[in-house]
Design a protein around this motif. Structure first.
Motif, mmCIF file in Angstrom:
data_model
loop_
_atom_site.group_PDB
_atom_site.id
_atom_site.type_symbol
_atom_site.label_atom_id
_atom_site.label_comp_id
_atom_site.label_asym_id
_atom_site.label_seq_id
_atom_site.Cartn_x
_atom_site.Cartn_y
_atom_site.Cartn_z
ATOM 1 N N THR A 430 17.172 -21.187 93.099
ATOM 2 C CA THR A 430 15.718 -21.108 93.264
ATOM 3 C C THR A 430 15.326 -19.922 94.138
ATOM 4 O O THR A 430 14.370 -19.192 93.836
ATOM 5 N N TYR A 431 16.082 -19.720 95.219
ATOM 6 C CA TYR A 431 15.805 -18.608 96.118
ATOM 7 C C TYR A 431 16.025 -17.273 95.404
ATOM 8 O O TYR A 431 15.251 -16.315 95.580
ATOM 9 N N ASN A 432 17.047 -17.206 94.560
ATOM 10 C CA ASN A 432 17.320 -15.993 93.794
ATOM 11 C C ASN A 432 16.183 -15.709 92.816
ATOM 12 O O ASN A 432 15.783 -14.539 92.645
ATOM 13 N N ASP A 433 15.637 -16.732 92.168
ATOM 14 C CA ASP A 433 14.511 -16.544 91.250
ATOM 15 C C ASP A 433 13.287 -16.011 91.976
ATOM 16 O O ASP A 433 12.565 -15.142 91.465
ATOM 17 N N ARG A 434 13.030 -16.514 93.179
ATOM 18 C CA ARG A 434 11.869 -16.053 93.936
ATOM 19 C C ARG A 434 12.049 -14.605 94.383
ATOM 20 O O ARG A 434 11.093 -13.815 94.370
ATOM 21 N N ILE A 435 13.250 -14.251 94.806
ATOM 22 C CA ILE A 435 13.511 -12.866 95.198
ATOM 23 C C ILE A 435 13.325 -11.932 93.999
ATOM 24 O O ILE A 435 12.716 -10.852 94.114
ATOM 25 N N LYS A 436 13.822 -12.344 92.845
ATOM 26 C CA LYS A 436 13.684 -11.534 91.641
ATOM 27 C C LYS A 436 12.223 -11.348 91.272
ATOM 28 O O LYS A 436 11.795 -10.243 90.900
ATOM 29 N N PHE A 437 11.431 -12.400 91.396
ATOM 30 C CA PHE A 437 10.000 -12.309 91.097
ATOM 31 C C PHE A 437 9.312 -11.333 92.047
ATOM 32 O O PHE A 437 8.495 -10.495 91.629
ATOM 33 N N CYS A 438 9.629 -11.397 93.342
ATOM 34 C CA CYS A 438 8.999 -10.505 94.329
ATOM 35 C C CYS A 438 9.391 -9.052 94.084
ATOM 36 O O CYS A 438 8.553 -8.145 94.216
ATOM 37 N N ILE A 439 10.638 -8.805 93.716
ATOM 38 C CA ILE A 439 11.078 -7.441 93.439
ATOM 39 C C ILE A 439 10.359 -6.882 92.216
ATOM 40 O O ILE A 439 9.901 -5.724 92.211
ATOM 41 N N ASN A 440 10.237 -7.694 91.169
ATOM 42 C CA ASN A 440 9.524 -7.244 89.971
ATOM 43 C C ASN A 440 8.057 -6.979 90.273
ATOM 44 O O ASN A 440 7.464 -6.015 89.762
ATOM 45 N N LEU A 441 7.456 -7.832 91.104
ATOM 46 C CA LEU A 441 6.056 -7.632 91.483
ATOM 47 C C LEU A 441 5.886 -6.322 92.240
ATOM 48 O O LEU A 441 4.943 -5.561 92.006
ATOM 49 N N HIS A 442 6.829 -6.038 93.158
ATOM 50 C CA HIS A 442 6.769 -4.785 93.921
ATOM 51 C C HIS A 442 6.931 -3.578 92.995
ATOM 52 O O HIS A 442 6.174 -2.592 93.107
ATOM 53 N N ASN A 443 7.879 -3.645 92.074
ATOM 54 C CA ASN A 443 8.100 -2.519 91.161
ATOM 55 C C ASN A 443 6.893 -2.285 90.256
ATOM 56 O O ASN A 443 6.491 -1.137 90.027
ATOM 57 N N ASP A 444 6.293 -3.355 89.744
ATOM 58 C CA ASP A 444 5.108 -3.206 88.901
ATOM 59 C C ASP A 444 3.937 -2.640 89.688
ATOM 60 O O ASP A 444 3.139 -1.850 89.156
ATOM 61 N N SER A 445 3.807 -3.050 90.941
ATOM 62 C CA SER A 445 2.713 -2.529 91.773
ATOM 63 C C SER A 445 2.875 -1.040 92.027
ATOM 64 O O SER A 445 1.907 -0.284 91.991
ATOM 65 N N VAL A 446 4.100 -0.612 92.264
ATOM 66 C CA VAL A 446 4.348 0.817 92.487
ATOM 67 C C VAL A 446 4.055 1.622 91.217
ATOM 68 O O VAL A 446 3.459 2.697 91.265
ATOM 69 N N LYS A 447 4.467 1.073 90.066
ATOM 70 C CA LYS A 447 4.217 1.776 88.802
ATOM 71 C C LYS A 447 2.729 1.860 88.495
ATOM 72 O O LYS A 447 2.266 2.816 87.867
ATOM 73 N N ALA A 448 1.956 0.856 88.915
ATOM 74 C CA ALA A 448 0.531 0.820 88.601
ATOM 75 C C ALA A 448 -0.298 1.727 89.488
ATOM 76 O O ALA A 448 -1.471 1.958 89.201
ATOM 77 N N MET A 449 0.284 2.227 90.577
ATOM 78 C CA MET A 449 -0.466 3.101 91.477
ATOM 79 C C MET A 449 -0.759 4.432 90.795
ATOM 80 O O MET A 449 0.048 4.961 90.054
ATOM 81 N N ARG A 450 -1.952 4.957 91.076
ATOM 82 C CA ARG A 450 -2.354 6.254 90.543
ATOM 83 C C ARG A 450 -2.563 7.208 91.704
ATOM 84 O O ARG A 450 -3.365 6.923 92.599
ATOM 85 N N TYR A 451 -1.860 8.296 91.682
ATOM 86 C CA TYR A 451 -1.938 9.263 92.761
ATOM 87 C C TYR A 451 -2.795 10.457 92.330
ATOM 88 O O TYR A 451 -2.869 10.791 91.148
ATOM 89 N N ILE A 452 -3.417 11.077 93.301
ATOM 90 C CA ILE A 452 -4.220 12.262 93.035
ATOM 91 C C ILE A 452 -3.298 13.399 92.591
ATOM 92 O O ILE A 452 -2.192 13.552 93.101
ATOM 93 N N LEU A 453 -3.774 14.162 91.618
ATOM 94 C CA LEU A 453 -2.969 15.262 91.130
ATOM 95 C C LEU A 453 -2.698 16.272 92.244
ATOM 96 O O LEU A 453 -3.511 16.445 93.157
ATOM 97 N N ASN A 454 -1.560 16.938 92.170
ATOM 98 C CA ASN A 454 -1.153 17.884 93.213
ATOM 99 C C ASN A 454 -1.846 19.229 93.037
ATOM 100 O O ASN A 454 -1.220 20.265 92.830
ATOM 101 N N ASN A 455 -3.188 19.178 93.097
ATOM 102 C CA ASN A 455 -3.929 20.427 92.936
ATOM 103 C C ASN A 455 -3.705 21.371 94.115
ATOM 104 O O ASN A 455 -3.760 22.588 93.960
ATOM 105 N N HIS A 456 -3.488 20.791 95.303
ATOM 106 C CA HIS A 456 -3.309 21.650 96.467
ATOM 107 C C HIS A 456 -2.039 22.494 96.345
ATOM 108 O O HIS A 456 -1.978 23.623 96.833
#
Length: 492
Positions: A430-456
């Protein structure tokens, strides 16, 4: 297994015509969208196109025939063939179209309209016909709109093309002609893949999956998923739809763990607002059934959400019957809510829960009795014979549902002493399933972030190049001055 037909929430609109003061504002808003589309093309930036499409749901409620006629007349030159066709589908009278075509005595010089503006006007006419429920006219117009769309080859049409294909498929679905659209959608998917039109590609994949599920072609849907790669850069709405259809396919194929992961991702990706209420209700219904098939009982808080409470009543009753392990209550509940379950496309999945109800009943019996005959188990669970009860108990023991033994000679089940759960591997799993869920949530959140283009960085590179050019010019001037000094010695 049929996919549930999601309600087109945006179609419901007020039939009242906007006042004369509102119509000019609507025309201005549409023309402002033209400016955004031109800016998107000139700057090669799709965010302006996305801004136009985000305002489409609010704009479609204010569209009227007079608004369409005004924007079409202002956008197209008089000698443009599309002008007359769009006016004929937008509610303009035939006499006004004829008068409009007779206004010019001589043929005008060819004035090209921006393809993005052209397709956006076709999209507005599609939305208008769908709002008016003129499905037959919309079907005719869709053929022309698709033909016009395929005549262009521009990357900047990606987001608009995805919307045009969506309304094309929606029209075929309303006319019960979904099976006819699959070859055309597959051809369009091949073209979008070659052109790297990610939004159109993602939209066509979800439309094909929905098409196959509506026609109960689960094998074709599974093959499509295996042979295509869903674009990572697609919008959240399309990603949520893709995960939902993928979860339904896996649930039909008995892969409940993968189905649960996909449905959870779909719910997480979808907007938690009223606009996405229909999708959230549909996804949560399927998620509840999948959790029950996995042997888990959903939390009561899921059924108490204001947006979902009323629609989840049948599934709450089914959950109670499964949790109690009463086969009679389960059969009565399924019969009571059969229509709602069939309408949602989950009826056949719910019928699979009968084995889970029996397992729950066996677990309850094993905890209540240290020793019980197979005949009494048949009576309590309403099974056909003692052989059936023996087989089900043996399978429950093998699956780890209960800890017991069967005395085949004397015909009874002997429950073993209950051990401490913390001495088993269950907490670790059960603990392993929860850790896996949190890691996937973190990875999806990072992928969903939109950064400003490197115009500078581009500006810094330009500044560095300018400084190097200045140094070169300075060196050339210096060399030129030295040369002039040398040549001065030979002057007479």
């Amino acid at each position: 297994m049929t996919a549930p037909v999601e309600k087109d929430t945006d179609v419901t609109m007020s039939n009242t015509e906007p006042s004369s003061e509102v119509e000019p504002l609507t025309v201005d808003d549409v023309q402002q969208n033209f400016a955004y589309l031109e800016k998107a093309v000139s700057n090669f930036d799709p965010k302006y196109t996305l801004q136009v499409l985000r305002g489409l749901p609010a704009l479609r409620k204010r569209i009227t025939p007079s608004v369409l006629v005004k924007v079409i007349e202002s956008a197209y030159p008089v000698n443009e063939p599309s002008r007359k066709i769009l006016l004929s589908y937008s509610g303009a009278s035939a006499s006004s179209i004829e008068d409009d075509s007779m206004d010019v005595d001589e043929p005008l010089a060819a004035v090209s309209i921006l393809p993005e503006v052209d397709i956006f006007l076709h999209l507005l006419v599609q939305v208008w016909l769908l709002n008016q429920n003129e499905i037959a006219k919309l079907k005719e117009f869709n053929d022309y709109a698709i033909q016009k769309l395929q005549s262009y080859n521009r990357r900047s049409l990606d987001y608009l093309a995805a919307k045009v294909w969506f309304y094309y498929s929606r029209t075929k679905e309303l006319l019960k002609e979904s099976e006819e659209t699959a070859p055309l959608l597959l051809a369009a998917l091949r073209t979008a893949t070659l052109r790297h039109d990610t939004e159109t590609q993602a939209s066509l994949i979800t439309l094909l999956l929905r098409n196959y599920l509506l026609s109960q072609q689960v094998t074709k849907a599974s093959n499509l998923v295996a042979k295509t790669v869903f674009p990572d850069s697609a919008g959240n709405a399309l990603v949520a739809r893709y995960f939902y259809y993928l979860g339904r396919i896996r649930a039909i194929q008995l892969d409940y763990s993968a189905a649960h992961e996909h449905i959870t991702a779909a719910i997480r990706k979808a907007p938690q607002t009223q606009l996405a209420g229909g999708f959230l209700q549909t996804a949560n219904k399927l998620n509840i059934v999948i959790e029950l098939l996995m042997g888990d009982i959903p939390e009561r808080s899921v059924f108490k959400q204001p947006l979902l409470e009323k629609s989840l009543v049948p599934y709450f009753d089914v959950t109670k019957a499964v949790r109690v392990g009463d086969i009679n209550q389960f059969s009565e509940t399924v019969a009571k809510h059969a229509e709602a379950l069939k309408r949602d496309g989950n009826y056949s999945l719910v019928l699979r829960l009968r084995q889970n109800v029996i397992k729950t009943g066996i677990r309850t019996i094993s905890l209540s009795y240290s020793k019980i005959s197979l005949k009494d188990i048949c009576i309590k669970l309403q099974l056909d014979s003692e052989e059936s009860a023996e087989y089900i108990i043996a399978k429950a023991i093998r699956d780890g549902v209960i800890d017991a033994t069967i005395d085949h000679q004397h015909g009874y089940m002997q429950s073993n002493e209950v051990l401490d759960v913390y001495s088993t591997t269950q907490p670790q799993e059960t603990y392993n399933d929860r850790i896996k869920f949190c890691i996937n949530l973190h990875n999806d959140s990072v992928k969903a972030m939109r950064y400003i283009l490197n115009n500078h960085r581009a500006d810094l590179e330009d500044a560095e190049k300018a400084r190097e050019r200045e140094k070169e010019l300075a060196n050339e001037l210096q060399e030129g001055t030295d040369l002039d000094d040398d040549e001065a010695d030979f002057d007479i």
